[in-house]
Structures are given as C-alpha cells and as structure tokens.
Design an enzyme around this catalytic site. Structure first.
Site, PDB file in Angstrom:
ATOM      1  CB  ILE A 101      13.666  14.752 -13.769  1.00 14.62           C
ATOM      2  CG1 ILE A 101      13.219  16.304 -13.698  1.00 14.62           C
ATOM      3  CG2 ILE A 101      13.846  13.953 -12.363  1.00 14.62           C
ATOM      4  CD1 ILE A 101      11.684  16.376 -12.804  1.00 14.62           C
ATOM      5  CB  ILE A 102      18.511  14.430 -11.643  1.00 18.26           C
ATOM      6  CG1 ILE A 102      19.389  14.924 -10.451  1.00 18.26           C
ATOM      7  CG2 ILE A 102      19.621  13.189 -12.611  1.00 18.26           C
ATOM      8  CD1 ILE A 102      18.462  15.646  -9.395  1.00 18.26           C
ATOM      9  CE1 TYR A 146      29.900  10.245  -1.793  1.00 23.99           C
ATOM     10  CE2 TYR A 146      28.235  11.969  -1.636  1.00 23.99           C
ATOM     11  CZ  TYR A 146      29.156  11.403  -2.214  1.00 23.99           C
ATOM     12  OH  TYR A 146      29.498  11.708  -3.614  1.00 23.99           O
ATOM     13  NE  ARG A 162      24.935   9.688  -1.237  1.00 24.71           N
ATOM     14  CZ  ARG A 162      25.309   8.557  -1.798  1.00 24.71           C
ATOM     15  NH1 ARG A 162      25.225   7.336  -1.274  1.00 24.71           N
ATOM     16  NH2 ARG A 162      26.398   8.552  -2.880  1.00 24.71           N
ATOM     17  CB  ILE A 217      13.304  21.717  -8.916  1.00 24.00           C
ATOM     18  CG1 ILE A 217      12.323  20.552  -9.302  1.00 24.00           C
ATOM     19  CG2 ILE A 217      14.711  20.894  -9.329  1.00 24.00           C
ATOM     20  CD1 ILE A 217      12.087  20.189 -10.685  1.00 24.00           C
ATOM     21  CG  HIS A 253      26.222  20.058   2.891  1.00 25.59           C
ATOM     22  ND1 HIS A 253      26.784  20.874   1.815  1.00 25.59           N
ATOM     23  CD2 HIS A 253      26.109  19.049   1.623  1.00 25.59           C
ATOM     24  CE1 HIS A 253      27.216  20.785   0.924  1.00 25.59           C
ATOM     25  NE2 HIS A 253      26.709  19.529   0.705  1.00 25.59           N
ATOM     26  CD  GLU A 282      25.519  23.520   3.913  1.00 25.19           C
ATOM     27  OE1 GLU A 282      26.805  23.339   3.798  1.00 25.19           O
ATOM     28  OE2 GLU A 282      24.587  23.407   3.027  1.00 25.19           O
ATOM     29  CG  HIS A 285      31.706  19.899  -4.762  1.00 24.77           C
ATOM     30  ND1 HIS A 285      32.163  19.702  -3.341  1.00 24.77           N
ATOM     31  CD2 HIS A 285      30.453  19.817  -4.842  1.00 24.77           C
ATOM     32  CE1 HIS A 285      30.796  19.320  -2.623  1.00 24.77           C
ATOM     33  NE2 HIS A 285      29.753  19.534  -3.458  1.00 24.77           N
ATOM     34  CG  ASP A 329      35.468  20.791  -2.541  1.00 25.34           C
ATOM     35  OD1 ASP A 329      35.722  21.782  -1.919  1.00 25.34           O
ATOM     36  OD2 ASP A 329      34.666  20.304  -2.608  1.00 25.34           O
TER      37      ASP A 329
END
Length: 451
Positions: free
Chosen positions: A316-317, A57, A91, A447, A138, A385, A357, A169
């Site tokens: 929950i995340i 994004y 997204r 999950i 991705h 990917e 990341h 990153d």
C-alpha cells in the site's frame, strides 16, 4: 485599496521578523550529497568544543556508522568535546521494513556506547507525538562549533550517497556564532528539560505507554516554542532567521504563506511530494492571477522514496507516489492557461533511479528558505519542523543560489501540458485497483494527510 494593504502586510511581516546578521563569505552552498557527507566528516574531525546533530534518524548502515564512528573518534581525541545527538524516538525503536525489532537503531546506539566507554557521547530520542504516524522529529541541523550544516537529509547511505544511490537534497553550511548558539539554546531549553526525551544509548528503554503522559506535556510545549535571540540585523543587510514550528498556524507555516504572498516577480519552490496544503494552493493561484511567475520543481513518481518498481512486490505504501502524481496532474490541468503563457513552470526531477528530497523556496532575489518542511499537510500539522529564512536585499548570495537552482534543474523535464503526466487509468493494474478502492471509501484523503 485592499490589495496594496494585503501586499504591505505580507512584506511587513517578513521585514519585522528578528534577524541575525550574516557574512556572505561565511555562507556556503554545496551541490551534491557526496560533497555534503565529506564536508560533515571534515567538520566533525576538526570540532573543538561542541557537536550537536539533529536529524530524523541516524541509520546503522555504512554511512551512519561512518558518521557515528567519526564522532566517537573526535570525542576520544578531545574528551572535553560536548557531543549530543537527537533523533526521532519512534523511528529509532523500529527496524527497517521487513526486519525484526532487535535490529533497531536504538540497539545500535547502545552497542556503540558499550564499545566506546572511554569516549562517552549522548544520543537522545525525541517523541513528538504518541505514535510515529501522528508526528515525528523533523527538525534538522548539525551544529559543529560555530557552524550550522543544514540539510533536509537524514543520515544513511542514500541520503549521503555512500554507495551507488543518492537522495538529492539541499546542503548549506553557515558559519555564524550567534546562529549556532541560538540553535543549540533551542535544544537545551525546549528538549532537554522534559521527561519525554529519552537516552537511546542505554540498555533500558521505556515503552510508549510509559511515556504517554510525558509526551502529551512535551508536545503541548513544542506548539508554543521557537528560537529566541536578540534582534541584530536590519532589513537592509544579509541576514538569517531560524524558525521552528509545530501544529496548524505555527511560525514556519506563516512564514511560508507570507513568502509566497509577498512575491513581486517570481516564486520558485521545491517539494518531493506534490501534496500541497490548501492555503498554499490558494496563495499560488492568487499570485498567478496577479501576473506573478511561479516555478515548481517536484520529484517524478519514480524519484519518490516510496516508489516501488513494477518488478518488485507491491504494498500500500507504494501507492503514495501515484496519489501525488494524480494531485499534480489535476493541478496542472486546472491551471493550464498559466502554463501555456509560461507563467507557471512545472519541472519533474528524475535521475536514473536516484531519489529526490528537495524542499524550500526562493522568492524574487531577496528571500530564500532552506527547510526540511515538505510543504504538505503532514508537515503543516503533525511534525516538528524548522527552517532558515535568508534575507538577501543586496543579492550577495545570488550567484550561489543561482548555481544551486541551475544544478537542481539539470535533471528535470519541463511539463508543457497536463497530458504529459500519466493518467491514472494507465497505471499498473495493482496500483489502479488500490487507488480506485481507496478513493471509493475516501481513505486516500486521510493517507495524504498523514504521509
């Protein structure tokens, strides 16, 4: 006789991959998010004939606005500049957590297009599956003229360290016309001809239901697609190989498996989420039992982008970082004998509220993989990917890679025993309750496959 045959096949697989010759002088490694943002802006400003941006994004925050405005300015200065931006379609259709649908990136792209009618650029949404949870774009890489700027980062404030927080990153700048052409050709051949690809800078947007048949065709095509280029480099020269993959058993998955299995001395790999596919766990254990050294650098749960501080409302995340930590504790406990022998090195990355990341591999001193692949079940099966495999048989990039690893290790804690990793019974009450409930109905397994 069987083991040498397996070793030979792993190395043979890598040696026989098509490769693009690379100059060491034209390969640059950056070490901070801020440096990468400034470099990206500089390349955009100096672009002469093309800008292709591919990311999960491009956010409508300060960093995203800065990058997009720089692109529009470059287009206005040079009307012949070819500009195409590709982001995940799903997204772009939703806002940030807690915001209404009107506050979407897609709407922002349209507003910017209306404000810059004299400098038109093209922004595309790429739907990799019918729903975001079942697969996203991705694929990574910004191609500006003949240079590839490759990182696992998306474009927003935290990824580019525009404000006070950063998400760490890897950042590689590779000047190579053949590589850049190959990356662009993939987009032109594997994305643009398909009806599933949608312009996001237009006022009218199709619904997911309307796109469903086109997405099905597109996803099936992507499972068979890869970068196409002529074999240019031999196994004795510095080279780069772009690799794309979607679905179980894809080319990128195979390369990761063969890289780990081909190591003669040491494997180093980074992942932000300790949720490794079973085949990778087996590969690591097999190599440890053969006497090879393995170093894993993973983010501490508090450096996970899903982590929710205890003083903030929980959902929950926020349980994900704890599930990953449970995975890591079990892994270290299982292999404690190798940790005791300094054969297995586990490092936890943490830096005062910033997030982690990083992903990728370094094998011996001959191979390196830069990628957006998280090396988890989701990346292994659901997301589109890619990565750049670097073969450096003469160790021409060794100083740059060594500095990159040294920089990564600076904010890490060495784990000498599994008991250093917090046990689940000491988690905050709401986290412990959530994990117990998820485990009882076994939904935690689902999950971890999807997120």
């Amino acid at each position: 006789m069987r083991i040498p045959f397996i070793k030979y096949n792993h190395q043979k697989y890598l040696d026989e991959l098509a490769k693009i010759e690379q100059s060491a002088d034209d390969y640059q490694v950056l070490y901070t998010a801020e440096e990468y943002r400034k470099t990206l802006l500089q390349y955009i400003q100096n672009a002469t004939h093309r800008i292709y941006i591919v990311a999960l994004y491009l956010e409508r925050d300060e960093a995203g606005q800065e990058i997009l405005q720089a692109i529009y300015d470059a287009k206005r200065r040079n009307p012949n500049l070819e500009v195409k931006i590709f982001v995940d379609w799903h997204r772009a259709q939703r806002g940030r957590m807690g915001e209404g649908k009107s506050q979407t990136n897609a709407q922002y792209y349209h507003q910017m297009q209306q404000q810059h009618l004299d400098a038109p650029i093209e922004v595309y949404g790429v739907p990799v599956n019918r729903r975001e949870v079942l697969g996203v774009l991705h694929l990574k890489g910004s191609i500006i003229d003949d240079t590839l700027l490759y990182t696992g980062a998306s474009i927003n404030n935290v990824y580019l360290h525009k404000l006070d927080k950063y998400r760490y990153d890897r950042y590689h700048v590779i000047r190579n016309r053949a590589l850049a052409d190959t990356m662009v050709d993939y987009i032109k051949q594997q994305f643009l001809p398909f009806d599933a690809i949608q312009r996001l800078d237009s006022a009218e947007q199709k619904t997911r239901k309307q796109l469903k048949p086109d997405i099905r065709v597109f996803r099936h095509h992507l499972t068979q697609a890869n970068y196409q280029f002529e074999h240019q480099a031999t196994a004795n020269h510095l080279s780069v190989t772009p690799i794309a993959g979607l679905g179980k058993g894809n080319s990128l998955n195979r390369v990761i498996h063969h890289l780990i299995s081909s190591a003669q001395h040491k494997i180093v790999f980074c992942t932000p989420y300790f949720n490794l596919p079973p085949i990778i766990i087996r590969d690591i254990i097999r190599q440890l039992r053969k006497g090879k050294h393995v170093e894993i650098i993973v983010g501490d749960k508090t450096a996970n982008d899903f982590y929710i501080p205890e003083d903030q409302p929980f959902n929950i995340i926020g349980g994900l970082p704890y599930l990953y930590e449970i995975n890591l504790r079990k892994f270290v406990e299982r292999l404690q004998e190798f940790v005791d022998k300094d054969q297995l090195i586990i490092r936890l990355w943490k830096d005062n509220g910033h997030t982690y990341h990083l992903k990728g591999l370094w094998v011996d001193k001959d191979w390196a993989l830069i990628t957006g692949n998280n090396i988890n079940p989701r990346a292994w099966r659901l997301d589109l990917e890619n990565g750049i495999l670097v073969h450096d048989p003469q160790h021409q990039l060794q100083d740059k890679f060594a500095k990159e690893l040294m920089t990564i290790r600076q904010n890490t804690l060495l784990v000498n025993h599994f008991q250093q990793i917090q046990a689940s019974q000491f988690y905050p009450k709401q986290v412990h309750k959530l994990i117990s409930r998820l485990s009882r109905i076994r939904i935690d397994r689902i999950i971890k496959r999807l997120l």
